[in-house]
Enzyme design. Sequence first.
Site, PDB file in Angstrom:
ATOM      1  N   ASP A  91      -6.306  13.832 -24.944  1.00 54.27           N
ATOM      2  CA  ASP A  91      -6.270  12.430 -24.523  1.00 54.27           C
ATOM      3  C   ASP A  91      -5.624  11.670 -25.679  1.00 54.27           C
ATOM      4  O   ASP A  91      -6.250  11.430 -26.711  1.00 54.27           O
ATOM      5  CB  ASP A  91      -7.691  11.945 -24.245  1.00 54.27           C
ATOM      6  CG  ASP A  91      -7.734  10.459 -23.889  1.00 54.27           C
ATOM      7  OD1 ASP A  91      -6.716   9.772 -24.078  1.00 54.27           O
ATOM      8  OD2 ASP A  91      -8.800  10.003 -23.435  1.00 54.27           O
ATOM      9  N   LYS A 151      -1.475   0.795 -25.082  1.00 57.28           N
ATOM     10  CA  LYS A 151      -1.804   0.694 -26.512  1.00 57.28           C
ATOM     11  C   LYS A 151      -0.492   0.790 -27.299  1.00 57.28           C
ATOM     12  O   LYS A 151       0.348  -0.107 -27.169  1.00 57.28           O
ATOM     13  CB  LYS A 151      -2.827   1.774 -26.867  1.00 57.28           C
ATOM     14  CG  LYS A 151      -4.149   1.605 -26.085  1.00 57.28           C
ATOM     15  CD  LYS A 151      -5.194   2.590 -26.515  1.00 57.28           C
ATOM     16  CE  LYS A 151      -6.529   2.307 -25.854  1.00 57.28           C
ATOM     17  NZ  LYS A 151      -6.750   3.046 -24.595  1.00 57.28           N
ATOM     18  N   TYR A 156       0.848  -1.194   0.000  1.00 58.79           N
ATOM     19  CA  TYR A 156       0.000   0.000   0.000  1.00 58.79           C
ATOM     20  C   TYR A 156       0.877   1.235   0.000  1.00 58.79           C
ATOM     21  O   TYR A 156       1.864   1.293   0.732  1.00 58.79           O
ATOM     22  CB  TYR A 156      -0.916   0.029   1.234  1.00 58.79           C
ATOM     23  CG  TYR A 156      -2.364  -0.124   0.833  1.00 58.79           C
ATOM     24  CD1 TYR A 156      -2.964   0.853   0.036  1.00 58.79           C
ATOM     25  CD2 TYR A 156      -3.111  -1.229   1.206  1.00 58.79           C
ATOM     26  CE1 TYR A 156      -4.286   0.713  -0.370  1.00 58.79           C
ATOM     27  CE2 TYR A 156      -4.425  -1.377   0.801  1.00 58.79           C
ATOM     28  CZ  TYR A 156      -5.009  -0.394   0.007  1.00 58.79           C
ATOM     29  OH  TYR A 156      -6.300  -0.534  -0.412  1.00 58.79           O
ATOM     30  N   ARG A 161      -1.500  -2.358 -18.591  1.00 56.28           N
ATOM     31  CA  ARG A 161      -2.749  -1.596 -18.623  1.00 56.28           C
ATOM     32  C   ARG A 161      -2.674  -0.504 -17.572  1.00 56.28           C
ATOM     33  O   ARG A 161      -2.396  -0.764 -16.410  1.00 56.28           O
ATOM     34  CB  ARG A 161      -3.936  -2.504 -18.317  1.00 56.28           C
ATOM     35  CG  ARG A 161      -4.056  -3.681 -19.253  1.00 56.28           C
ATOM     36  CD  ARG A 161      -5.402  -4.317 -19.116  1.00 56.28           C
ATOM     37  NE  ARG A 161      -6.376  -3.520 -19.823  1.00 56.28           N
ATOM     38  CZ  ARG A 161      -6.580  -3.579 -21.140  1.00 56.28           C
ATOM     39  NH1 ARG A 161      -5.868  -4.411 -21.884  1.00 56.28           N
ATOM     40  NH2 ARG A 161      -7.474  -2.820 -21.705  1.00 56.28           N
ATOM     41  N   THR A 207      -3.359   6.387 -21.975  1.00 60.94           N
ATOM     42  CA  THR A 207      -3.217   5.039 -21.423  1.00 60.94           C
ATOM     43  C   THR A 207      -1.775   4.611 -21.677  1.00 60.94           C
ATOM     44  O   THR A 207      -1.041   5.265 -22.427  1.00 60.94           O
ATOM     45  CB  THR A 207      -4.154   4.023 -22.109  1.00 60.94           C
ATOM     46  OG1 THR A 207      -3.904   4.066 -23.512  1.00 60.94           O
ATOM     47  CG2 THR A 207      -5.615   4.333 -21.833  1.00 60.94           C
ATOM     48  N   GLU A 244      -0.545   4.826  -0.529  1.00 61.31           N
ATOM     49  CA  GLU A 244      -1.361   6.022  -0.804  1.00 61.31           C
ATOM     50  C   GLU A 244      -0.513   7.270  -0.603  1.00 61.31           C
ATOM     51  O   GLU A 244       0.259   7.362   0.339  1.00 61.31           O
ATOM     52  CB  GLU A 244      -2.593   6.043   0.096  1.00 61.31           C
ATOM     53  CG  GLU A 244      -3.675   5.097  -0.412  1.00 61.31           C
ATOM     54  CD  GLU A 244      -4.896   5.026   0.483  1.00 61.31           C
ATOM     55  OE1 GLU A 244      -4.984   5.790   1.457  1.00 61.31           O
ATOM     56  OE2 GLU A 244      -5.765   4.192   0.193  1.00 61.31           O
TER      57      GLU A 244
HETATM   58  N1  DSN Z   1     -11.537   0.508 -25.107  1.00 56.62           N
HETATM   59  C1  DSN Z   1     -10.572   1.464 -25.607  1.00 56.62           C
HETATM   60  C2  DSN Z   1     -10.401   1.303 -27.074  1.00 56.62           C
HETATM   61  O1  DSN Z   1     -10.566   0.210 -27.545  1.00 56.62           O
HETATM   62  O2  DSN Z   1     -10.076   2.261 -27.752  1.00 56.62           O
HETATM   63  C3  DSN Z   1     -10.966   2.803 -25.278  1.00 56.62           C
HETATM   64  O3  DSN Z   1     -11.416   2.855 -23.964  1.00 56.62           O
END
Ligand code: DSN
Length: 423
Positions: free
Chosen positions: A193, A222, A47, A228, A219, A49
């Site tokens: 974003d 990707k 933990y 993730r 994110t 925080e």
């Molecule tokens: N689920 C993601 C995507 O496939 O682009 C976006 O949240």
Amino acid sequence: MQKDNQVFDLIQKEHERQLNGLELIASENFASPQVMEAAGSVLTNKYAEGLPGKRYYAGCEFVDQIENLAIDRIKELFGATWANVQPHSGAQANAAVMLATLNAGDKILGFDLSHGGHLTHGSAVNFSGKLYQPSFYGVEKETGTIDMDKVADTAKKEMPKLIICGASAYSRDWDYESFRAIADEVGALLLADISHPSGLIARGLLNDPLEYCHIVTTTTHKTLRGPRGGLIMLRDDFENPFGLKTPKGVVRKMSSLLDSGVFPGTQGGPLEHVIAAKAVAFGEALSDKYMDYVLQVQKNAQAMATSLVNRGFDVISQGTDNHLMLIDLRSKDITGKDAENALIKADITVNKNMVPFDDKSPFVTSGIRVGTAAITTRGLVESDMDRIVEYIDKVIANHENETVINSVRSEINEWMKGYPLFK
Ligand code: DSN
């Protein structure tokens, strides 16, 4: 302790599924073994925080160093001066930004979900559309691209406090400079974003959002090819322009507001095992090998778009600048749902997707979205793209013919044996 075969057998089956097929879901990728090792480490037990050096728990000396490594590496990668690497996902990063910068009921302007935007940019079914008042810009029917004059018109009419640029299914680069001019004109903050193309942006293959946008979220799993997760960055820190004060009457810097927006605003304890995996992935993304990778992702996407267009597919905007493309299947007389179902039977994984001006529901859709991030990690190059498109074409044209689909699947399974993951 006895191994839980029920779970691990299923994990093994998922591993085999990933190995056997062509992974074309634009938001997916294959994280490296060391990224997965860090994500599966003992850090899950801790933990922490708070922030490095300012925790609410003892025993954080090592996770502090790990989190600082992740922060330093992401700052180097994007030329940022501040970052928070704790958001559990892109959605959490966006929630933290909105909590930090807006009051409930404030107006926001985002890219229409049905034109390629994201749920967290103001969709009625998401917190962003429930807590704030959303309006949207979209693409032009003829070109499939965003008309900045129309964005400006909508912004001037709606006078939002936050403008969001970025998408889940938009294949073209973003004019961040024009978005900033619009944001300045209406007195809005500008959030980019960059969840999808962040890896290409990091290595200079697309426009730099940090030059013009007040705040940037992404994110990490990707094109960035990490675990993730999500994060928030600033190129320059600044004083919160709306004069929101703390309960003690202090006007705080945006970095401090965003830190609080993450914790305690929208999250509890950070996932230090995932933050360690982020640090590893950011280290990989700084390497020459990763530069070669993102260049190949972009080349593959362009080759795939060209091949699709040549085979009569209606690719929105007729091409791509990044790693993905959106295909309107109405000219092929098949829905996105039926195409997705037929393709998965051939071990080609795509997702059905709304296309601009779609006349079908989000569960059916008129299109599919494809991306090249994962297949490029696998080792495929431009000359392989035509073969993939040939398979897609064959399956879609014969989507009710099990014999054809099965023969495509066998060919793909055989082909993929030559591309083991992380050999
Ligand atoms: N689920 C993601 C995507 O496939 O682009 C976006 O949240």
